[in-house]
Scaffold this motif. Structure first.
Motif, PDB file in Angstrom:
ATOM      1  N   SER A 224     -13.096   1.195  -2.339  1.00 59.47           N
ATOM      2  CA  SER A 224     -14.288   1.716  -2.969  1.00 59.47           C
ATOM      3  C   SER A 224     -14.086   0.806  -4.059  1.00 59.47           C
ATOM      4  N   LEU A 225     -13.199   0.610  -4.825  1.00 67.61           N
ATOM      5  CA  LEU A 225     -13.130  -0.256  -6.197  1.00 67.61           C
ATOM      6  C   LEU A 225     -13.725  -1.546  -5.842  1.00 67.61           C
TER       7      LEU A 225
ATOM      8  N   ASN B 263       0.865  -1.192   0.094  1.00 67.41           N
ATOM      9  CA  ASN B 263      -0.030  -0.013  -0.090  1.00 67.41           C
ATOM     10  C   ASN B 263       0.822   1.383  -0.159  1.00 67.41           C
TER      11      ASN B 263
ATOM     12  N   SER C 132       0.728   3.413  -2.008  1.00 66.68           N
ATOM     13  CA  SER C 132      -0.005   4.674  -2.517  1.00 66.68           C
ATOM     14  C   SER C 132      -1.039   5.244  -1.713  1.00 66.68           C
TER      15      SER C 132
ATOM     16  N   ASP D  46      -6.546   2.450   2.822  1.00 71.04           N
ATOM     17  CA  ASP D  46      -6.693   2.380   1.385  1.00 71.04           C
ATOM     18  C   ASP D  46      -8.113   2.665   0.853  1.00 71.04           C
ATOM     19  N   LYS D  47      -8.679   3.735   0.980  1.00 73.77           N
ATOM     20  CA  LYS D  47     -10.056   4.054   0.549  1.00 73.77           C
ATOM     21  C   LYS D  47     -10.167   3.961  -0.802  1.00 73.77           C
ATOM     22  N   ALA D  48      -9.373   4.299  -1.553  1.00 77.18           N
ATOM     23  CA  ALA D  48      -9.622   4.065  -3.000  1.00 77.18           C
ATOM     24  C   ALA D  48      -9.809   2.541  -3.566  1.00 77.18           C
ATOM     25  N   GLN D  49      -9.119   1.790  -3.009  1.00 79.48           N
ATOM     26  CA  GLN D  49      -9.005   0.615  -3.243  1.00 79.48           C
ATOM     27  C   GLN D  49     -10.347  -0.165  -2.519  1.00 79.48           C
TER      28      GLN D  49
ATOM     29  N   ASP E 149      -2.288   7.562   0.906  1.00 76.16           N
ATOM     30  CA  ASP E 149      -2.223   9.311   0.939  1.00 76.16           C
ATOM     31  C   ASP E 149      -2.051   9.512   2.582  1.00 76.16           C
TER      32      ASP E 149
END
Length: 625
Positions: A542-543, A125, A127, A537-540, A129
């Protein structure tokens, strides 16, 4: 002047003893660093069991005993919200000062604080933020952010930011990651050479996939540190990527890696280069010390506690604390503990307030944890005394009789240790031929991306005759169905309900790909990826949630029930978010005691799953055979 100095006191034929010197305080090696979480809230008063482990008990808490501890520098991610300036006070004042000023009575901690880089936390992880914490992990900035954080927190010993190697990683990817780790080590050492009052002792993280691999890496480390601008800065070697190798058939690989490291340390550096091993403790300590390892760290004492396991002082094996009838241990913790109070507290339904005897439940978890830690300390102490008495080899032979699972390791050592081989031949311990490793294991890669497998693009349709969709999290072991967690669920359902699994359609929730039907478990991209979904890892998340929702909407009409079972935070979050959009998804257990993987195996939670599966089958009028 460097804050911590290492010196060798005695070099035995097998193992060595040494000393860490820190501000006129001395700590003998081999030495164990307990792994702790220090930044667990906005103040140093902390919460949960860490408050008791670190400072609440005036005589037994680790900081009040002035024991050297190790903390992974990014551990605060599990405790402090990702909000701007939430870490500001910790960075401004440092860890030791905050514990001294904010805790009563003040904690006068004068032992060295070892801060690891958090490389393992970023393995899958990098990436995430972290800008709210004032950190940037983008290329070229990661080592600077971590080094500055280690300085702000007040690390006396630090490890360089590394790129751990998962087992079975493709060779080219491993080489790439090792080169990045080496670059970070050189950059960190150069930064520390600049004029500054902060001069921590530096451990260079060392990794390798096999003996030759590790040997070549260590040679590169010493070659680079011979540069004129680095030659004067003292450093040690800290071996990483070993935790995933633990296990009776993998411990021999750990030994081979240590051999590769040892044989590449220049002779003139051997007595001034301490060796630390990350994450390995317990029964392997005497064996690693046999090869000259100077220090270890342990988080298992807390992990065992969370599963309510108490280390038996005679067998040194975990046993369920709730099934014990008496405390037979005489360690400093158990002398003051009361088993009945511990058991009553652990089964109490009271939460957020003291239990019946006036203490919080966390206090009793801490008692178990500190006892477990004392058992590790005893192993280290006995190992150190054996080295001092020049009898570590004899100690190891007797030790192996007590832990027969270590015999393959001793056999591997004996292939290159004639004296040990002769001594083993005089005992009941056999010495088979040198173990050959299986080189045909599935190679994994960290370069797979979410688009490398998406079931929604495969034209997939569920098989007929399946009445329940059961969604459970992915596993590191592939194919998923062979993993401990998946086999555990299947066996529990079959044990209670009989042969009804043919009516259940298992769908694995991959943290990288989202839904993976059982039919696709052998797909190359599924077999070879390695990824762990992080709660941050909120983006992952969400995906994965979006893919699961789309999958449910497309295929739920094939089933009488859709059940998701997960307890670890990230995968649980995906299921709960999906259930908000598709109301027919049932998320179990309904009220887990915590969001951890250990809850996955809790009897009550599994019983709840089996009950709901049985109810769904009855509604579908499916009878077990």
């Amino acid at each position: 002047m460097v804050l911590v100095k290492f010196s060798v006191k005695k070099v035995s034929q097998h193992g060595r003893t040494g000393r860490l010197c820190y501000k006129k305080h001395y700590f003998d090696t081999p030495l164990l660093f307990p792994v702790v979480s220090l930044v667990t809230g906005t103040t140093a008063k902390g919460g949960g069991l860490w408050k008791y482990i670190l400072q609440m008990d005036q005589s037994n808490s680790l900081l009040r005993r002035n024991l050297p501890v190790l903390s992974q520098v990014l551990h605060f991610l599990d405790f402090i919200p990702n909000k701007k300036n939430s870490l500001a006070s910790w960075r401004k004042l440092g860890i030791k000062r905050r514990y001294s000023e904010e805790v009563f009575p003040p904690v006068k901690y004068t032992a060295p604080l070892f801060l690891d880089s958090g490389g393992f936390k970023l393995l899958w992880n990098n990436s995430i933020d972290l800008s709210a914490y004032g950190l940037s992990m983008e290329d070229g900035q990661g080592f600077q952010s971590i080094l500055k954080l280690q300085q702000n927190f007040g690390g006396d010993i630090i490890a360089t930011l590394d790129y751990p190697l998962p087992p079975k990683l493709a060779a080219l990817e491993a080489k790439e990651r090792m080169n990045k780790s080496l670059d970070n080590a050189i950059s960190a050492a150069l930064s520390l050479q600049k004029p500054s009052q902060w001069k921590p002792f530096l451990y260079v993280a060392a990794h390798g996939q096999d003996r030759d691999n590790m040997s070549n890496y260590v040679k590169q480390v010493f070659d680079n540190f011979q540069r004129e601008d680095l030659r004067e800065y003292p450093f040690g070697l800290a071996v990483g990527s070993l935790v995933p190798l633990r296990g009776s058939n993998k411990n021999t690989r750990i030994i081979e890696l240590i051999r590769g490291l040892q044989e590449s340390i220049p002779e003139n550096r051997q007595n001034i280069t301490p060796i630390h091993v990350f994450g390995i403790t317990g029964s392997l300590i005497p064996i690693l010390a046999y090869f000259g390892v100077d220090s270890f760290d342990s988080s298992s004492y807390v992990q065992e506690t969370r599963s309510l396991s108490y280390i038996n002082p005679e067998t040194m094996k975990p046993q369920p604390v709730l099934e014990m009838e008496e405390l037979t241990c005489d360690c400093r913790i158990c002398q003051k503990a009361n088993l009945e109070d511990i058991q009553n507290a652990l089964i109490s339904e009271v939460s957020g307030q003291p239990v019946h005897n006036g203490h919080y439940k966390s206090k009793y978890y801490a008692d178990i944890a500190l006892h477990n830690l004392e058992m590790d300390f005893r192993i280290v102490d006995k190992t150190r005394e054996a080295i001092k008495a020049d009898c570590l080899q004899e100690y190891l032979i007797e030790y192996t009789k007590k832990f027969p699972n270590l015999q393959p390791v001793m056999d591997a050592i004996a292939t290159e240790d004639i004296e040990l081989k002769i001594r083993l031949s005089r005992t009941l311990i056999s010495v088979p031929k040198k173990q050959e490793f299986n080189n045909n294991e599935q190679v994994i890669s960290l370069k797979y991306k979410p688009d490398d497998f998406n079931i929604m693009n495969n034209g997939y349709a569920p098989l007929s005759g399946k009445h329940i969709m059961l969604i459970i999290p992915c596993s590191a072991e592939k194919p998923y169905s062979n993993s401990r967690s998946h086999r555990f669920i299947t066996k529990r359902i079959e044990k209670v309900l009989g042969d009804v699994t043919t009516s259940i359609d298992k769908v694995t929730l991959s943290g990288l790909y989202g839904p993976v039907p059982e039919k696709y478990e052998a797909h190359e991209a599924v077999m070879r990826y390695d990824f762990l979904l992080d709660p941050l890892d909120k983006a992952q998340i969400s995906l994965v949630t979006e893919r699961l929702v789309n999958y449910l909407k497309r295929h739920s009409h094939y089933y009488h029930a859709c059940i998701g079972y997960a307890t670890s935070k990230a995968y649980r979050t995906v299921l709960e978010q999906a259930a908000q959009e598709v109301s027919y998804l049932q998320v179990l257990p309904v009220k887990p005691k915590s969001r951890r993987m250990t809850e996955f195996f809790r009897k009550e939670n599994v019983a709840e799953l089996v009950e709901q599966v049985n109810l769904a089958l009855n509604n579908a009028e499916v009878s077990p055979e």
